[in-house]
Design an enzyme around this catalytic site. Sequence first.
Site, PDB file in Angstrom:
ATOM      1  N   GLU A   1      41.379  50.842  73.391  1.00 43.03           N
ATOM      2  CA  GLU A   1      40.028  50.364  73.096  1.00 43.03           C
ATOM      3  C   GLU A   1      39.394  49.866  74.386  1.00 43.03           C
ATOM      4  OE1 GLU A   1      37.403  47.271  70.344  1.00 43.03           O
ATOM      5  OE2 GLU A   1      39.594  47.127  70.314  1.00 43.03           O
TER       6      GLU A   1
ATOM      7  N   ASP B   1      37.806  46.257  84.941  1.00 41.61           N
ATOM      8  CA  ASP B   1      36.724  47.172  84.601  1.00 41.61           C
ATOM      9  C   ASP B   1      37.319  48.541  84.312  1.00 41.61           C
ATOM     10  OD1 ASP B   1      33.632  47.190  84.680  1.00 41.61           O
ATOM     11  OD2 ASP B   1      34.203  49.054  85.673  1.00 41.61           O
TER      12      ASP B   1
ATOM     13  N   ASP C   1      28.058  47.880  76.255  1.00 44.24           N
ATOM     14  CA  ASP C   1      26.724  47.549  76.753  1.00 44.24           C
ATOM     15  C   ASP C   1      25.859  48.812  76.762  1.00 44.24           C
ATOM     16  OD1 ASP C   1      24.467  46.789  78.255  1.00 44.24           O
ATOM     17  OD2 ASP C   1      25.640  45.433  79.509  1.00 44.24           O
TER      18      ASP C   1
ATOM     19  N   LYS D   1      17.795  49.795  80.136  1.00 44.79           N
ATOM     20  CA  LYS D   1      16.827  50.219  81.150  1.00 44.79           C
ATOM     21  C   LYS D   1      17.176  51.618  81.655  1.00 44.79           C
ATOM     22  CE  LYS D   1      15.671  45.549  82.701  1.00 44.79           C
ATOM     23  NZ  LYS D   1      15.650  44.592  83.831  1.00 44.79           N
TER      24      LYS D   1
ATOM     25  N   TYR E   1      32.258  41.276  66.281  1.00 44.99           N
ATOM     26  CA  TYR E   1      30.843  41.551  66.553  1.00 44.99           C
ATOM     27  C   TYR E   1      30.253  42.378  65.409  1.00 44.99           C
ATOM     28  CZ  TYR E   1      26.792  43.118  69.340  1.00 44.99           C
ATOM     29  OH  TYR E   1      25.530  43.375  69.813  1.00 44.99           O
TER      30      TYR E   1
END
Length: 203
Positions: free
Chosen positions: A34, A86, A107, A111, A183
């Site tokens: 994950e 990361d 995320d 933009k 979440y």
Amino acid sequence: MRLRNNKNAKLELESCENVIKNFPFKVEKNSTLEIGMGKGQMLIELAQKNPQKIFVGIEKYPTVALIAAKKAKKLELNNFFIIVDDVENALDFFEGTFDLIWLTFSDPWPKKRHYKRRLTYEKFLKIYSKILSENGLIKLKTDNDDFFQWTLESLEKNGLNIINKTSDLEKSEFAKDNVKTSYEQKFVSLGKNINFVEFSFKK
């Protein structure tokens, strides 16, 4: 409520047995990864239900990763591991390893100038293709409708095979097998639709 940063989290993680600290680290085949594990609710539940399989979660924020590590220790899970890094730095040692990769509420980088940071951009898809097993699958969940549509376009552009998809996971045929993240539980309780897609590199 925003999680308060734990300045000692990195140090505490050093003593956690289920945190991968040294590479290369051997992970058996038939494993699940994950990316963006968060507090680990979904992956830990999957590890509990499938003790014969290995589950690895990547989480770059130490404060959040520590919550998952402590939870796994309390449950005495020996098939659950954490990488605190990361995604781009963490996956060089896992070629052909994972049967399933989960991308959970990553995320969306809304933009336009940040589109290359999205985890379904072609650069990341190439990474996934290397660490998946021959018949491996990727499953994605997101509450961001725009990111979901962009992802579908990215998958089509890069020639991937979309196996299943829905714009409302909770009301779909896939709901019965769905294990929620913390979440996800929050947004489902507020009536927000959850987008889901399952795809592979094999036609």
